[in-house]
Design an enzyme around this catalytic site. Sequence first.
Site, PDB file in Angstrom:
ATOM      1  N   GLY A  15     -33.192  47.775 -24.583  1.00  0.00           N
ATOM      2  CA  GLY A  15     -34.482  48.000 -25.261  1.00  0.00           C
ATOM      3  C   GLY A  15     -34.280  48.563 -26.662  1.00  0.00           C
ATOM      4  N   ARG A  25     -27.337  51.359 -40.334  1.00  0.00           N
ATOM      5  CA  ARG A  25     -27.093  51.658 -41.758  1.00  0.00           C
ATOM      6  C   ARG A  25     -25.895  52.597 -41.923  1.00  0.00           C
ATOM      7  NH1 ARG A  25     -28.977  56.065 -44.649  1.00  0.00           N
ATOM      8  NH2 ARG A  25     -29.367  55.799 -46.883  1.00  0.00           N
ATOM      9  N   ARG A  76     -31.271  41.124 -23.636  1.00  0.00           N
ATOM     10  CA  ARG A  76     -30.541  41.369 -22.386  1.00  0.00           C
ATOM     11  C   ARG A  76     -29.824  40.069 -22.057  1.00  0.00           C
ATOM     12  NH1 ARG A  76     -35.209  44.910 -21.466  1.00  0.00           N
ATOM     13  NH2 ARG A  76     -34.340  47.000 -21.574  1.00  0.00           N
ATOM     14  N   ASP A 107     -26.946  52.781 -20.855  1.00  0.00           N
ATOM     15  CA  ASP A 107     -25.858  52.713 -19.867  1.00  0.00           C
ATOM     16  C   ASP A 107     -25.350  51.289 -19.625  1.00  0.00           C
ATOM     17  OD1 ASP A 107     -25.977  55.403 -19.519  1.00  0.00           O
ATOM     18  OD2 ASP A 107     -26.954  55.346 -17.552  1.00  0.00           O
ATOM     19  N   THR A 129     -31.997  54.831 -26.702  1.00  0.00           N
ATOM     20  CA  THR A 129     -33.072  54.550 -25.744  1.00  0.00           C
ATOM     21  C   THR A 129     -34.151  55.621 -25.884  1.00  0.00           C
ATOM     22  OG1 THR A 129     -33.730  54.492 -23.417  1.00  0.00           O
ATOM     23  CG2 THR A 129     -31.745  55.728 -23.902  1.00  0.00           C
ATOM     24  N   ASP A 131     -35.819  56.626 -23.485  1.00  0.00           N
ATOM     25  CA  ASP A 131     -35.998  57.262 -22.175  1.00  0.00           C
ATOM     26  C   ASP A 131     -35.259  58.594 -21.996  1.00  0.00           C
ATOM     27  OD1 ASP A 131     -37.426  54.955 -21.554  1.00  0.00           O
ATOM     28  OD2 ASP A 131     -35.734  53.986 -20.555  1.00  0.00           O
ATOM     29  N   ASP A 133     -32.430  59.062 -20.868  1.00  0.00           N
ATOM     30  CA  ASP A 133     -31.834  59.080 -19.526  1.00  0.00           C
ATOM     31  C   ASP A 133     -30.333  58.801 -19.544  1.00  0.00           C
ATOM     32  OD1 ASP A 133     -32.056  56.455 -20.300  1.00  0.00           O
ATOM     33  OD2 ASP A 133     -32.831  55.729 -18.393  1.00  0.00           O
ATOM     34  N   MET A 173     -43.971  55.738 -20.811  1.00  0.00           N
ATOM     35  CA  MET A 173     -42.754  54.995 -20.441  1.00  0.00           C
ATOM     36  C   MET A 173     -41.649  55.932 -19.954  1.00  0.00           C
ATOM     37  SD  MET A 173     -42.084  51.819 -22.981  1.00  0.00           S
ATOM     38  CE  MET A 173     -42.700  50.202 -22.547  1.00  0.00           C
ATOM     39  N   ARG A 175     -38.923  54.306 -17.761  1.00  0.00           N
ATOM     40  CA  ARG A 175     -38.277  53.604 -16.637  1.00  0.00           C
ATOM     41  C   ARG A 175     -38.269  54.519 -15.415  1.00  0.00           C
ATOM     42  NH1 ARG A 175     -35.007  48.862 -17.205  1.00  0.00           N
ATOM     43  NH2 ARG A 175     -34.731  49.301 -19.389  1.00  0.00           N
TER      44      ARG A 175
HETATM   45  P1  ADP Z   1     -29.448  49.476 -21.517  1.00  0.00           P
HETATM   46  O1  ADP Z   1     -28.239  49.243 -22.350  1.00  0.00           O
HETATM   47  O2  ADP Z   1     -30.590  49.998 -22.307  1.00  0.00           O
HETATM   48  O3  ADP Z   1     -29.133  50.273 -20.264  1.00  0.00           O
HETATM   49  P2  ADP Z   1     -29.530  47.052 -19.909  1.00  0.00           P
HETATM   50  O4  ADP Z   1     -29.185  47.747 -18.631  1.00  0.00           O
HETATM   51  O5  ADP Z   1     -30.559  45.996 -19.864  1.00  0.00           O
HETATM   52  O6  ADP Z   1     -30.003  48.057 -21.048  1.00  0.00           O
HETATM   53  O7  ADP Z   1     -28.175  46.439 -20.466  1.00  0.00           O
HETATM   54  C1  ADP Z   1     -28.141  45.757 -21.703  1.00  0.00           C
HETATM   55  C2  ADP Z   1     -27.130  44.623 -21.624  1.00  0.00           C
HETATM   56  O8  ADP Z   1     -25.827  45.160 -21.408  1.00  0.00           O
HETATM   57  C3  ADP Z   1     -27.334  43.635 -20.474  1.00  0.00           C
HETATM   58  O9  ADP Z   1     -28.297  42.665 -20.745  1.00  0.00           O
HETATM   59  C4  ADP Z   1     -25.956  43.011 -20.381  1.00  0.00           C
HETATM   60  O10 ADP Z   1     -25.754  42.057 -21.387  1.00  0.00           O
HETATM   61  C5  ADP Z   1     -25.051  44.212 -20.671  1.00  0.00           C
HETATM   62  N1  ADP Z   1     -24.626  44.801 -19.392  1.00  0.00           N
HETATM   63  C6  ADP Z   1     -25.364  45.506 -18.514  1.00  0.00           C
HETATM   64  N2  ADP Z   1     -24.652  45.828 -17.425  1.00  0.00           N
HETATM   65  C7  ADP Z   1     -23.438  45.275 -17.595  1.00  0.00           C
HETATM   66  C8  ADP Z   1     -22.238  45.241 -16.800  1.00  0.00           C
HETATM   67  N3  ADP Z   1     -22.159  45.825 -15.614  1.00  0.00           N
HETATM   68  N4  ADP Z   1     -21.179  44.597 -17.322  1.00  0.00           N
HETATM   69  C9  ADP Z   1     -21.240  44.017 -18.537  1.00  0.00           C
HETATM   70  N5  ADP Z   1     -22.325  44.008 -19.318  1.00  0.00           N
HETATM   71  C10 ADP Z   1     -23.412  44.629 -18.863  1.00  0.00           C
HETATM   72  O1  F6P Z   2     -35.674  51.630 -21.738  1.00  0.00           O
HETATM   73  C1  F6P Z   2     -36.781  51.619 -22.598  1.00  0.00           C
HETATM   74  C2  F6P Z   2     -37.986  51.027 -21.908  1.00  0.00           C
HETATM   75  O2  F6P Z   2     -39.051  50.966 -22.829  1.00  0.00           O
HETATM   76  C3  F6P Z   2     -38.406  51.733 -20.626  1.00  0.00           C
HETATM   77  O3  F6P Z   2     -39.136  52.920 -20.887  1.00  0.00           O
HETATM   78  C4  F6P Z   2     -39.171  50.650 -19.938  1.00  0.00           C
HETATM   79  O4  F6P Z   2     -39.172  50.833 -18.533  1.00  0.00           O
HETATM   80  C5  F6P Z   2     -38.390  49.417 -20.306  1.00  0.00           C
HETATM   81  O5  F6P Z   2     -37.688  49.708 -21.492  1.00  0.00           O
HETATM   82  C6  F6P Z   2     -39.224  48.180 -20.519  1.00  0.00           C
HETATM   83  O6  F6P Z   2     -38.339  47.125 -20.732  1.00  0.00           O
HETATM   84  P1  F6P Z   2     -38.769  45.679 -21.241  1.00  0.00           P
HETATM   85  O7  F6P Z   2     -38.722  45.703 -22.743  1.00  0.00           O
HETATM   86  O8  F6P Z   2     -37.749  44.770 -20.672  1.00  0.00           O
HETATM   87  O9  F6P Z   2     -40.148  45.412 -20.721  1.00  0.00           O
END
Ligand code: ADP
Ligand code: F6P
Length: 324
Positions: A15, A25, A76, A107, A129, A131, A133, A173, A175
């Site tokens: 996100g 930057r 994603r 994460d 993020t 969040d 978190d 928000m 999550r």
């Molecule tokens: P965030 O980084 O905010 O936690 P996501 O969990 O959606 O958001 O992860 C972002 C992207 O990171 C995923 O769409 C994927 O491309 C990559 N990713 C997530 N989990 C894994 C994993 N276990 N191994 C490799 N790439 C991952």
């Molecule tokens: O992680 C940021 C966040 O805005 C969360 O607060 C929310 O649950 C999620 O992303 C929404 O994700 P998406 O953009 O895939 O709807």
Amino acid sequence: MANEIKTIGVLTSGGDAPGMNAAIRAVVRQALAKGVNVKGIKKGYQGLLNEEIVDLKRSSVSDIIQRGGTILGTARCMEFKTDEGQQKGADICKEYGIEGLVVIGGDGSYRGAQALSRKGINTIGIPGTIDLDISCTDYTIGFDTAVNTAMQAIDKVRDTSSSHERCSIIEVMGRNAGYIALWCGVANGAEDILLPEKYDYNEQGIINNIISNRKKGKTHHIIINAEGIGHSTSMARRIEAATGIETRATILGYMQRGGSPTCKDRFYASIMGAYATDILCQGKTNRVVGYRNGEFQDFDIEEALAMKKDIPEYQYEVSRALAM
Ligand code: ADP
Ligand code: F6P
């Protein structure tokens, strides 16, 4: 060791969050100041696999520090969770001369960074993020802007809620995490704050609280409901039926993720971007930058992902006491 790396890349993933542009930057300008070239990878890992890779110059990141979102775009990418996808990503980095990569995200994005590191591409993560978190850090890029946006919106809802003597449920928000709800709950003086980490799903308790406050003469009742609990609209219907008090639900949604970043988000994101670039150029890999105990630090990604984070008990107790 410094300056052995000639070219690094930067991407945003997961996100978007206000302040990501300040981090991009800072990566670009800190690297260029060291004589290291920077390539921007568009749309996260998906853009890497699609070879959406551009050269970033000093001027490429002019006039972006005040802008929300991310100029690189984000996405994603399921393919990147597979070994084939990760190998392809590492091969593309090598083909473009990208020896190190700064990954701005959460994460999930660090898992991708870890995979690239194992395949020979040095990687450093930055927490991006709204969040809050991410366990290894007390600060994540975008949280400060998001809570300020939400706080201002909730103040506005409160005005109309008081005028009509209504009860308002406002969903924020986060999550599965309740940090935005906790901070807004305290900052907006909410009567009830529902956090996924703490809520016992005792709606009768909330109903009793609303009735007792109305008897005391309160003209509004603000309930901050975290996204991780959700169901604000049906909750409003049930509360209205049980109390006889008009109840409305407002879901703040994506407005919390946009907008011009606050000073704090611009400042911390800038320092983190520069810090990540410094350690990448020192030859470090598989690290994530955090802010803890008053200072910027870096942690091994595996250790960072294994850390646990919860709502601080004292902050939660205070939020309850102040809402009485
Ligand atoms: P965030 O980084 O905010 O936690 P996501 O969990 O959606 O958001 O992860 C972002 C992207 O990171 C995923 O769409 C994927 O491309 C990559 N990713 C997530 N989990 C894994 C994993 N276990 N191994 C490799 N790439 C991952
Ligand atoms: O992680 C940021 C966040 O805005 C969360 O607060 C929310 O649950 C999620 O992303 C929404 O994700 P998406 O953009 O895939 O709807």
